[in-house]
Design an enzyme around this catalytic site. Structure first.
Site, PDB file in Angstrom:
ATOM      1  N   GLY A 195       0.834  -1.201   0.000  1.00  0.00           N
ATOM      2  CA  GLY A 195       0.000   0.000   0.000  1.00  0.00           C
ATOM      3  C   GLY A 195       0.865   1.245   0.000  1.00  0.00           C
ATOM      4  N   CYS A 196       0.351   2.299   0.547  1.00  0.00           N
ATOM      5  CA  CYS A 196       1.054   3.580   0.599  1.00  0.00           C
ATOM      6  C   CYS A 196       2.391   3.424   1.323  1.00  0.00           C
ATOM      7  CB  CYS A 196       0.182   4.603   1.326  1.00  0.00           C
ATOM      8  SG  CYS A 196       1.011   6.170   1.647  1.00  0.00           S
TER       9      CYS A 196
END
Length: 187
Positions: free
Chosen positions: A14-15
């Site tokens: 993810g981020c």
């Protein structure tokens, strides 16, 4: 730490802001760099990666001392920090750039990643089948300077305070109890 014997792990969960800060806190981790990997565009920018057209994922490249922390231990943290059952998504972050990926640097890492994924999935730590891709590492492109250490520089930024901060607190509690954190990270 023996800097001559460092190994590398390249992980997408993810981020990169969400995972970079946590990996920095682990004993045996020399450095964590946010960047991009897995795509077809050379020298991608954040804006290009955000379009989803470069094929790159947001990743962290971790330099670690395997005498202090193993690749499999890093993977335990990886499974803890993100949901490996959601395809191209982590929370409200949606797109191929937020996919779950392990970019292995050796056949040993590939084997350990496959074993670790089976073990984690069997424990049912997350509800559902894992969609994490395990693929060979090819190239890492560091993200722009303002992304490096982003949470530490911007803890009150809305995304950081709502998403990253709570994840870090959960991480500190879990891995602090296991004794995996640097002393200054446990405060």
């Amino acid at each position: 730490m023996d800097k001559n014997n460092l190994e590398y792990a390249t992980l997408a969960g993810g981020c990169f802001w969400c995972v970079e800060s946590c990996f920095h806190m682990l004993k045996g981790v020399e450095s964590v760099t946010s960047g991009y990997s897995g795509g077809h565009k050379d020298n991608p920018t954040y804006e290009e990666v955000c379009t989803g057209t470069t094929g790159h994922a947001e990743v962290v490249e971790i330099a670690f001392d395997p005498k202090i922390i193993s690749f499999k231990q890093l993977l335990e943290v990886f499974w803890f920090l993100h949901n490996p059952t959601t395809l191209n998504r982590q929370g409200n972050d949606i797109g191929t750039q937020y996919r779950s990926s392990i970019f292995y640097h050796s056949e040993k890492q590939k084997q350990e990643a496959e074993e670790s994924m089976k073990e984690s999935e069997a424990k049912q730590e997350w509800n559902g089948k894992y969609v994490t891709e395990i693929v060979p590492f090819k190239k890492f492109w560091p993200a722009e300077a303002y992304h490096q250490g982003y949470y530490n520089a911007n803890p009150t930024q809305p995304y950081c305070s709502a998403v990253v901060g709570p994840k870090i607190q959960k991480f500190k509690k879990h891995f602090g109890e296991m004794g995996w954190l640097n002393e200054k990270a446990e405060n």
